[in-house]
Design an enzyme around this catalytic site. Structure first.
Site, short mmCIF file in Angstrom:
data_model
loop_
_atom_site.label_atom_id
_atom_site.label_comp_id
_atom_site.label_asym_id
_atom_site.label_seq_id
_atom_site.Cartn_x
_atom_site.Cartn_y
_atom_site.Cartn_z
N ASP A 87 0.85 -1.19 0.00
CA ASP A 87 0.00 0.00 0.00
C ASP A 87 0.89 1.24 0.00
OD1 ASP A 87 -2.36 1.45 0.03
OD2 ASP A 87 -3.20 0.35 1.73
N GLY A 88 0.26 2.39 -0.09
CA GLY A 88 0.96 3.66 0.03
C GLY A 88 0.56 4.33 1.33
N ASP A 93 0.40 8.64 3.40
CA ASP A 93 0.68 10.06 3.34
C ASP A 93 2.06 10.37 3.92
OD1 ASP A 93 -1.79 10.94 2.23
OD2 ASP A 93 -2.74 10.59 4.17
N LYS A 118 -2.40 7.41 6.96
CA LYS A 118 -3.04 7.19 5.66
C LYS A 118 -4.43 7.80 5.74
CE LYS A 118 -2.88 2.83 4.54
NZ LYS A 118 -2.36 2.93 3.17
N GLY A 139 -8.06 8.11 1.49
CA GLY A 139 -9.04 7.31 0.76
C GLY A 139 -10.30 6.92 1.51
N GLU A 186 -8.21 -1.37 4.95
CA GLU A 186 -6.77 -1.47 4.74
C GLU A 186 -6.09 -2.07 5.96
OE1 GLU A 186 -5.68 2.24 1.77
OE2 GLU A 186 -6.04 2.68 3.88
N LYS A 235 8.06 11.34 1.53
CA LYS A 235 7.04 10.92 2.50
C LYS A 235 7.64 10.31 3.77
CE LYS A 235 3.26 10.21 -0.77
NZ LYS A 235 2.21 9.28 -1.25
#
Length: 228
Positions: free
Chosen positions: A81-82, A84, A94, A97, A103, A121
């Protein structure tokens, strides 16, 4: 390298952690989209995917990857995943979204939970420039707002320009954004937020991330968490 090239680079590195037969968790974002494209070009890897993101699910189906409903799965081999922002202790935030509860479910099931990020980041300690998003049962909204205010948060209920009223999660709950300043102990904040009755989940990830793949112009750096 531009941003898109860095995302491709992190996806290429992520591919090294996936083995034939794995159940793979995939979040959202451009890096994950590149990873899906790369997986579609490796038919020798027979994998199954779980995802909290409808966009990712549709992209997987389009690329011929098998997607399982998350409720059918109790263990994930590796998930990507990514975020912030992520810090040196692999605490991550995060916020964007509004799918952080799902998640975090996949992160909790994953033997290896890996974030794909650009160098910008990564910080020494989370700065909370972004809010902590909380998924909240609607009936508990006023109570949760009061509890958050008591611990010094500025509270906003998330809305959408494309919908009248509050933004509602995929599970029918309200998203509350809590803005914090000068957080001394991230673990204590995490425990406090999770102890508020009516909070289903938060976008603050503590003791969930096992690795961070950092893409930069001169290559890849990997941070690892050996405590989990």
């Amino acid at each position: 390298m531009n941003t898109e090239e860095l995302k491709k680079l992190s996806a290429q590195e992520a591919l090294k952690f996936i083995k034939d037969g794995d159940t793979v968790g995939l979040g959202g974002g451009r890096s994950i989209a590149y990873l899906i494209g790369m997986l579609s070009e490796k038919p020798e890897l027979k994998i199954k995917v779980v995802t909290p993101s409808l966009n990712t699910k549709l992209l997987c189906v389009k690329n011929g990857l098998e997607v399982l409903p998350t409720y059918c799965v109790d263990s994930v081999d590796v998930a990507f995943d990514g975020c912030d922002q992520v810090d040196a202790d692999l605490n991550a935030l995060k916020s964007g979204g509004a799918i952080h509860t799902r998640e975090k479910l996949i992160a909790s099931m994953a033997k290896d939970y890996i974030l794909l990020v650009d160098r910008e980041k990564v910080v020494s300690k989370l700065e909370f420039k972004h809010p902590v998003a909380l998924e909240v049962i609607t009936e508990s909204l006023s109570y949760v707002k009061k509890c958050l205010s008591e611990i010094g948060a500025k509270v906003e209920i998330r809305t959408s320009n494309n919908k009248d009223g509050f933004l509602i999660s995929d599970d029918g709950n309200v998203i509350v954004d809590a803005f914090f300043e000068n957080v001394d102990d991230i673990s204590v904040l995490n425990q406090t937020l999770n102890s508020i009755f009516g909070v289903v989940g938060t976008s603050l990830f503590v003791d969930k991330v096992t690795k961070v793949i950092i893409a930069e112009s001169d290559g890849i750096e990997i941070l690892e968490n050996n405590k989990r």
